[in-house]
Enzyme design. Structure first.
Site, mmCIF file in Angstrom:
data_model
loop_
_atom_site.group_PDB
_atom_site.id
_atom_site.type_symbol
_atom_site.label_atom_id
_atom_site.label_comp_id
_atom_site.label_asym_id
_atom_site.label_seq_id
_atom_site.Cartn_x
_atom_site.Cartn_y
_atom_site.Cartn_z
ATOM 1 N N HIS A 50 -9.583 1.845 0.680
ATOM 2 C CA HIS A 50 -9.359 2.773 1.838
ATOM 3 C C HIS A 50 -10.538 2.658 2.686
ATOM 4 O O HIS A 50 -11.671 3.333 2.479
ATOM 5 C CB HIS A 50 -8.938 4.126 1.324
ATOM 6 C CG HIS A 50 -7.854 4.330 1.074
ATOM 7 N ND1 HIS A 50 -7.181 3.766 -0.317
ATOM 8 C CD2 HIS A 50 -6.738 4.961 1.578
ATOM 9 C CE1 HIS A 50 -5.846 4.059 -0.599
ATOM 10 N NE2 HIS A 50 -5.646 4.997 0.429
ATOM 11 N N HIS A 74 1.365 5.303 -2.219
ATOM 12 C CA HIS A 74 0.942 6.213 -3.504
ATOM 13 C C HIS A 74 1.837 6.863 -4.028
ATOM 14 O O HIS A 74 2.592 7.859 -3.647
ATOM 15 C CB HIS A 74 -0.084 7.407 -2.673
ATOM 16 C CG HIS A 74 -1.307 6.876 -1.844
ATOM 17 N ND1 HIS A 74 -2.707 6.708 -2.705
ATOM 18 C CD2 HIS A 74 -1.365 6.177 -0.717
ATOM 19 C CE1 HIS A 74 -3.381 6.625 -1.597
ATOM 20 N NE2 HIS A 74 -2.759 5.815 -0.596
ATOM 21 N N GLU A 103 -10.656 4.893 7.480
ATOM 22 C CA GLU A 103 -9.390 5.600 7.843
ATOM 23 C C GLU A 103 -9.981 6.898 8.356
ATOM 24 O O GLU A 103 -9.719 8.022 8.122
ATOM 25 C CB GLU A 103 -8.604 5.882 6.697
ATOM 26 C CG GLU A 103 -7.422 6.430 7.212
ATOM 27 C CD GLU A 103 -6.226 6.637 6.134
ATOM 28 O OE1 GLU A 103 -6.551 6.795 4.938
ATOM 29 O OE2 GLU A 103 -5.151 6.965 6.367
ATOM 30 N N TRP A 129 -0.055 14.062 3.139
ATOM 31 C CA TRP A 129 -0.679 13.174 4.264
ATOM 32 C C TRP A 129 0.541 13.198 5.282
ATOM 33 O O TRP A 129 0.134 12.893 6.473
ATOM 34 C CB TRP A 129 -1.080 11.850 3.597
ATOM 35 C CG TRP A 129 -2.424 11.955 3.025
ATOM 36 C CD1 TRP A 129 -3.718 11.831 3.490
ATOM 37 C CD2 TRP A 129 -2.682 12.447 1.553
ATOM 38 N NE1 TRP A 129 -4.501 11.922 2.560
ATOM 39 C CE2 TRP A 129 -4.062 12.290 1.300
ATOM 40 C CE3 TRP A 129 -1.682 13.001 0.376
ATOM 41 C CZ2 TRP A 129 -4.364 12.892 0.080
ATOM 42 C CZ3 TRP A 129 -2.515 13.215 -0.741
ATOM 43 C CH2 TRP A 129 -3.574 13.246 -0.836
ATOM 44 N N HIS A 170 0.851 -1.179 -0.127
ATOM 45 C CA HIS A 170 0.096 -0.085 0.044
ATOM 46 C C HIS A 170 0.902 1.221 -0.068
ATOM 47 O O HIS A 170 1.305 1.767 0.951
ATOM 48 C CB HIS A 170 -0.963 0.044 0.980
ATOM 49 C CG HIS A 170 -1.859 1.149 1.217
ATOM 50 N ND1 HIS A 170 -3.252 0.858 1.179
ATOM 51 C CD2 HIS A 170 -1.793 2.525 1.231
ATOM 52 C CE1 HIS A 170 -3.769 2.175 1.208
ATOM 53 N NE2 HIS A 170 -2.949 3.112 1.235
ATOM 54 N N GLN A 177 -9.720 8.969 -4.931
ATOM 55 C CA GLN A 177 -9.529 9.833 -3.520
ATOM 56 C C GLN A 177 -10.775 10.547 -2.995
ATOM 57 O O GLN A 177 -10.724 10.625 -1.905
ATOM 58 C CB GLN A 177 -8.197 10.842 -3.967
ATOM 59 C CG GLN A 177 -7.515 11.672 -2.617
ATOM 60 C CD GLN A 177 -7.414 10.868 -1.566
ATOM 61 O OE1 GLN A 177 -5.998 10.307 -1.599
ATOM 62 N NE2 GLN A 177 -8.303 10.734 -0.537
ATOM 63 N N ASP A 225 2.727 3.486 2.730
ATOM 64 C CA ASP A 225 1.618 4.614 2.617
ATOM 65 C C ASP A 225 1.879 5.704 1.649
ATOM 66 O O ASP A 225 1.677 5.869 0.578
ATOM 67 C CB ASP A 225 0.770 5.053 3.678
ATOM 68 C CG ASP A 225 -0.803 5.517 3.411
ATOM 69 O OD1 ASP A 225 -0.952 5.256 2.030
ATOM 70 O OD2 ASP A 225 -1.337 5.897 4.522
HETATM 71 ZN ZN LIG Z 1 -3.471 5.252 1.178
#
Ligand SMILES: [Zn+2]
Length: 419
Positions: A217, A64, A220, A322, A62, A159, A316
């Site tokens: 996702h 991005h 979260e 983030w 996982h 997203q 991640d």
């Molecule tokens: Zn993610």
């Protein structure tokens, strides 16, 4: 190629072995007890592991890559929350800052950083809530460009939601038509609870239609009422898709009451739902706004593992809105995951690499994964002699081999004391 004097878990009763690799097929031909110091004359390239641990290449389940290396532009995330990060990302898209060449360079730099830490397989979520599918099309090219040293899977990830973002459902399907490997989703960000459930049903429909796995996702959020994990378990079972769905993050599970968890865990087990947990990042993002006794917001790794569920530990982000840190080093992620989950007992410590090797390989459904005769030679040599030492020392990778070809090697660090 031969890797000699290799320590391979589960092979030869702990004795050192020689691993022979066919240069044409890139596969492991034989694993035999180490021939010792007298190596038979051979044409093959020889790498002496000198008793060190040889592991399958790590699997990053996982990340991005399309967000990587963008922290601070157009602005920093001042609150440190997930929601400000999503807002910054929307601003970035609308300001036209995501040009294809930049996405490509940033993604390749991030993949290289992960590979230099032992990774050979990546599942990247790619934002498809963009009418031009800019990042998705770039990442499709990147996947081909780096395939000699890293296998990449692309998740069509909306997203901003498939209903919360107008046309999001069509964009996910368009990405699938253009070759996305996995269906993504984000039900807790849809306008209502019902929309979130509908979004999951629609995404499962797409998974069935295109014959792909599903990686959501899910929950979260610091909200014990966010309960889409149970919907994923139910849809997986109803459609006989056991083992094909992954829940990513599931931070809300850390808030669930024991009574609810006791009902949920068997449903997840019978659906064979797999988990991708990102402890470093969720420790940073979750539990904001508390002045004391801050919740951890990391999915209950120990409870899931002890119940027999498959948990992958993942990075991640690498430097994005983030999470401003991260370099693709999964050993740091495992270290954090075991600490935050009270898992420093021998049974976890001595098998810690499972969380970044065989477990994520199951999430991805990788075939021929692992150091066995007949499998593709995707392996690394770690500067350590046990998994415990790897965890304690954070040992570097000295050699990486992908599809039977050397990706890189580096010298072990020696420290010369003066006395
Ligand atoms: Zn993610």
């Amino acid at each position: 190629m031969r890797i000699t004097n290799a320590l391979v878990k589960g092979a030869a009763n702990g004795q050192l072995v020689d691993i022979d690799i066919d240069p044409i097929t890139g596969k492991i031909t034989t694993i035999t007890p180490a021939a010792g110091p007298f190596i038979a004359e051979t044409e093959a390239e020889i790498y002496d592991a000198a008793g060190r641990l040889v592991s399958p290449q790590f699997v990053e389940a996982h990340i991005h890559l399309d967000y990587a290396n963008t922290a601070g532009i157009p602005r920093d995330n001042e609150s440190g929350t997930l929601f400000e990060a999503i807002e910054i990302w929307r601003e970035r898209k609308e300001a036209g800052l995501n040009n294809p060449d930049l996405i490509r360079r940033n993604a390749i730099a991030a993949a290289k950083s992960a590979v230099e830490h032992g990774v050979g397989f990546i599942r990247t979520h790619v934002d498809v809530t963009d009418p031009e599918l800019t990042a998705f099309r770039v990442l499709k090219d990147v996947k081909e460009e780096i395939r000699d040293w890293c296998d990449v899977e692309l998740v069509a990830f909306p997203q901003n939601g498939i209903y919360a973002y107008q046309g999001g459902d069509r964009l996910v399907e368009q990405a699938l038509k253009e070759g996305a490997d996995v269906v993504g989703g984000i039900p807790h960000l849809e306008p209502t609870r019902e929309d979130g459930v509908d979004s999951l049903k629609h995404l499962f429909d797409l998974g069935e239609k295109y014959g792909t796995r599903i990686d959501i996702h899910c929950d979260e959020i610091d909200d014990a009422q966010s309960r889409f994990v149970e919907v994923i378990a139910a849809e997986t079972t109803k459609r006989s898709m056991q083992g094909l769905a992954t829940v990513s993050h599931s931070a809300a599970m850390s808030y669930y009451e024991p009574g609810y968890m006791a009902r949920l865990l068997p449903k997840l087990a019978s659906a064979d739902v797999t988990f991708a947990v990102c402890p470093n990042e969720n420790l940073h993002l979750q539990g904001r706004g508390y002045s004391h006794a801050t919740p951890r917001g990391v999915a209950p790794i120990k409870a899931l593992t002890d119940f027999g569920l498959n948990v992958a530990l993942c990075q991640d982000s690498i430097s994005d809105p983030w999470y401003p840190m991260g370099n693709g080093d999964l050993l740091r992620v495992v270290d954090t995951g075991l600490h935050v989950s009270h898992m420093l007992q021998p049974k976890y410590i001595d098998n810690c690499l499972e969380f970044i090797t065989h477990n994520p390989a199951k999430n991805l459904g990788l075939r021929g994964y692992g150091i066995m005769e007949g499998n593709p030679a995707n392996l690394i040599v770690l500067d350590a002699h046990s998994e415990r030492e790897v965890l304690q020392e954070g040992c570097p990778v000295l050699l990486s081999v992908h599809r039977g070809k050397r990706v890189f090697s580096r010298a072990a660090i020696n420290t010369d004391w003066e006395s």
